[in-house]
Design a protein around this motif. Structure first.
Motif, PDB file in Angstrom:
ATOM      1  N   THR A  40       4.930  13.193   7.710  1.00 10.93           N
ATOM      2  CA  THR A  40       5.828  13.029   6.890  1.00 10.93           C
ATOM      3  C   THR A  40       5.469  11.882   6.832  1.00 10.93           C
ATOM      4  O   THR A  40       5.565  11.023   5.676  1.00 10.93           O
ATOM      5  N   ARG A  41       5.831  10.829   7.579  1.00 10.55           N
ATOM      6  CA  ARG A  41       5.862   9.750   7.358  1.00 10.55           C
ATOM      7  C   ARG A  41       4.678   8.848   7.176  1.00 10.55           C
ATOM      8  O   ARG A  41       5.124   7.513   6.188  1.00 10.55           O
ATOM      9  N   ILE A  43       2.640  10.821   4.247  1.00  9.81           N
ATOM     10  CA  ILE A  43       1.540  11.220   3.364  1.00  9.81           C
ATOM     11  C   ILE A  43       2.092  10.009   2.663  1.00  9.81           C
ATOM     12  O   ILE A  43       1.427   9.532   1.633  1.00  9.81           O
ATOM     13  N   PHE A  44       3.080   9.343   1.883  1.00  8.63           N
ATOM     14  CA  PHE A  44       3.332   8.607   1.207  1.00  8.63           C
ATOM     15  C   PHE A  44       2.455   7.175   1.061  1.00  8.63           C
ATOM     16  O   PHE A  44       1.360   6.415   0.101  1.00  8.63           O
ATOM     17  N   PRO A  45       2.045   6.624   2.341  1.00  7.08           N
ATOM     18  CA  PRO A  45       1.675   5.250   2.586  1.00  7.08           C
ATOM     19  C   PRO A  45       0.426   5.448   2.378  1.00  7.08           C
ATOM     20  O   PRO A  45      -0.855   5.109   1.275  1.00  7.08           O
ATOM     21  N   LEU A  47      -0.791   8.366   0.230  1.00  4.46           N
ATOM     22  CA  LEU A  47      -0.721   8.214  -1.389  1.00  4.46           C
ATOM     23  C   LEU A  47      -1.254   7.290  -1.753  1.00  4.46           C
ATOM     24  O   LEU A  47      -2.041   6.688  -2.569  1.00  4.46           O
ATOM     25  N   ILE A  48      -0.240   6.292  -1.142  1.00  6.11           N
ATOM     26  CA  ILE A  48      -0.725   4.600  -2.233  1.00  6.11           C
ATOM     27  C   ILE A  48      -1.648   4.484  -1.793  1.00  6.11           C
ATOM     28  O   ILE A  48      -2.619   3.606  -2.848  1.00  6.11           O
TER      29      ILE A  48
END
Length: 61
Positions: A40-41, A43-45, A47-48
């Motif tokens: 999960t850590r 996922i956001f990078p 996506l960005i």
């Protein structure tokens, strides 16, 4: 229009087949179906990064 209908039919058929299979073979136990924290850590990078790459492709591609 026929292509769109074909794609939708295939997607619904795959959905009808895969959902019962995923429910049948899903992990059970104390972790259930939770996503591990180390995944999960990222996922956001990712996506960005995807959004930035799509913007570059849109404006320069």
């Amino acid at each position: 229009m026929a292509t769109l209908v074909t794609i939708l039919v295939v997607l619904f058929l795959v959905l009808i087949v895969l959902v019962p299979l995923l429910e049948k073979y899903a992990k059970t136990g104390e972790r259930g179906g939770r996503i591990p924290a180390n995944i999960t850590r990222f996922i956001f990078p990712l996506l960005i990064l995807m959004v930035v790459l799509q913007l570059i492709y849109y404006y320069f591609g």
